[in-house]
Write an enzyme that holds these catalytic residues in place. Structure first.
Site, mmCIF file in Angstrom:
data_model
loop_
_atom_site.group_PDB
_atom_site.id
_atom_site.type_symbol
_atom_site.label_atom_id
_atom_site.label_comp_id
_atom_site.label_asym_id
_atom_site.label_seq_id
_atom_site.Cartn_x
_atom_site.Cartn_y
_atom_site.Cartn_z
ATOM 1 N N CYS A 118 0.850 -1.721 -0.028
ATOM 2 C CA CYS A 118 0.109 0.140 -0.304
ATOM 3 C C CYS A 118 1.442 1.063 0.092
ATOM 4 O O CYS A 118 0.679 2.363 -0.971
ATOM 5 C CB CYS A 118 -0.766 0.246 1.158
ATOM 6 S SG CYS A 118 -1.883 1.528 1.198
ATOM 7 N N CYS A 119 1.436 1.347 0.776
ATOM 8 C CA CYS A 119 2.925 2.731 1.284
ATOM 9 C C CYS A 119 3.631 2.746 -0.432
ATOM 10 O O CYS A 119 3.846 3.741 -0.714
ATOM 11 C CB CYS A 119 3.479 2.407 2.073
ATOM 12 S SG CYS A 119 2.968 2.752 4.126
ATOM 13 N N CYS A 229 7.786 3.862 5.188
ATOM 14 C CA CYS A 229 6.340 3.636 5.020
ATOM 15 C C CYS A 229 7.330 3.019 3.878
ATOM 16 O O CYS A 229 6.863 2.366 2.524
ATOM 17 C CB CYS A 229 6.093 4.579 4.269
ATOM 18 S SG CYS A 229 7.487 6.534 3.606
HETATM 19 S S1 SF4 Z 1 0.351 4.516 5.682
HETATM 20 FE FE1 SF4 Z 1 0.713 3.684 4.224
HETATM 21 S S2 SF4 Z 1 -0.006 1.429 4.197
HETATM 22 FE FE2 SF4 Z 1 -0.931 3.093 5.426
HETATM 23 S S3 SF4 Z 1 -2.958 3.946 4.075
HETATM 24 FE FE3 SF4 Z 1 -1.320 5.326 3.883
HETATM 25 S S4 SF4 Z 1 0.262 4.157 2.111
HETATM 26 FE FE4 SF4 Z 1 -1.472 2.696 2.919
#
Ligand code: SF4
Length: 233
Positions: A118-119, A229
């Site tokens: 996700c990051c 991240c």
């Molecule tokens: S911190 Fe990273 S894992 Fe969490 S929502 Fe934001 S982008 Fe996604």
């Protein structure tokens, strides 16, 4: 400044040594004089300290913000307040996929199941793309934030992006930040008054308030083993 990446790597290494004892303003002055418009500041909009410092030596400096689509409303509000009140040029970067598109491709709540992916999709890739037009970028990393940041250089070569990376407040403590904020009326994310000490994305798996005695970043991806991240790795 024009030059090859080898020139920039040598420049960064030398500046890291020579500017270790310099003030944050002196470090940013060096960056502005050396790179001009090919220098930017990145901000998570947890506070506007580095943006304020940079604008004091380089009015109109680009301030790059990653809008992951998962921010707290307070963070978006801080970004808008910075853009409206400070002599900076706020640039908002967005991921290739909207949250809805990411949900469709990878399933909902990817942040709970695979925060690294996700990051990568929502922070690392957009930043890498957004920094394409710059030779140097500054961040608000501080050595006292967490053990993983304890050796942060004030200037270093970002080998992965082949850019000069600047951490003008690396040597500052939280007391230094508080003193600068109070002396200069710097904008803060309102969540800092609610007990948050590090403000990231809003899912609870990504940002929670730290407990008694925990370090400032203990509430980030709590319990997952993840501490960064990926932008600063
Ligand atoms: S911190 Fe990273 S894992 Fe969490 S929502 Fe934001 S982008 Fe996604």
């Amino acid at each position: 400044m024009t030059g090859t990446t080898t020139d920039h790597e040598e420049l960064a290494t030398r500046a890291g040594r020579e500017l270790e004892e310099a003030t944050a303003q002196e470090i940013l002055r060096w960056a502005a004089d050396t790179f001009g418009k090919r220098f930017c500041v990145t901000s998570s909009m947890e506070d506007a300290v580095v943006a304020h410092l940079a604008s004091s030596v380089f009015p109109g400096v680009d301030v790059v913000f990653l809008d992951t689509g998962y921010h707290f409303p307070e963070t978006i509000g801080t970004r808008d307040a910075v853009a409206a009140t400070m002599p900076v040029n706020v640039i908002t970067l967005t991921p290739a996929l909207t949250v809805a598109e990411q949900d469709a491709q990878h399933g909902p709540r990817l942040h709970d199941r695979d925060p690294d992916l996700c990051c990568s999709l929502r922070k690392v890739e957009p930043l890498n793309r957004g920094l394409g037009g710059y030779d140097a970028w500054a961040t608000g990393l501080r050595r006292d934030e967490s053990p993983t940041r304890a050796n942060t250089p004030v200037v270093a070569w970002d080998a992965r992006r082949r850019k000069v990376k600047i951490a003008p407040i690396a040597r500052w403590t939280q007391d230094d930040v508080d003193a600068y904020v109070n002396a200069n009326g710097v904008l803060l994310n309102p969540l800092l008054w609610e007990g948050y000490t590090s403000v990231g994305c809003s899912p609870l798996s990504c940002t929670r308030k730290p407990g008694e005695g925990e370090d400032a970043r203990a509430g980030r991806w709590s319990g997952s083993g993840k501490t960064e991240c990926g932008i600063h790795l």
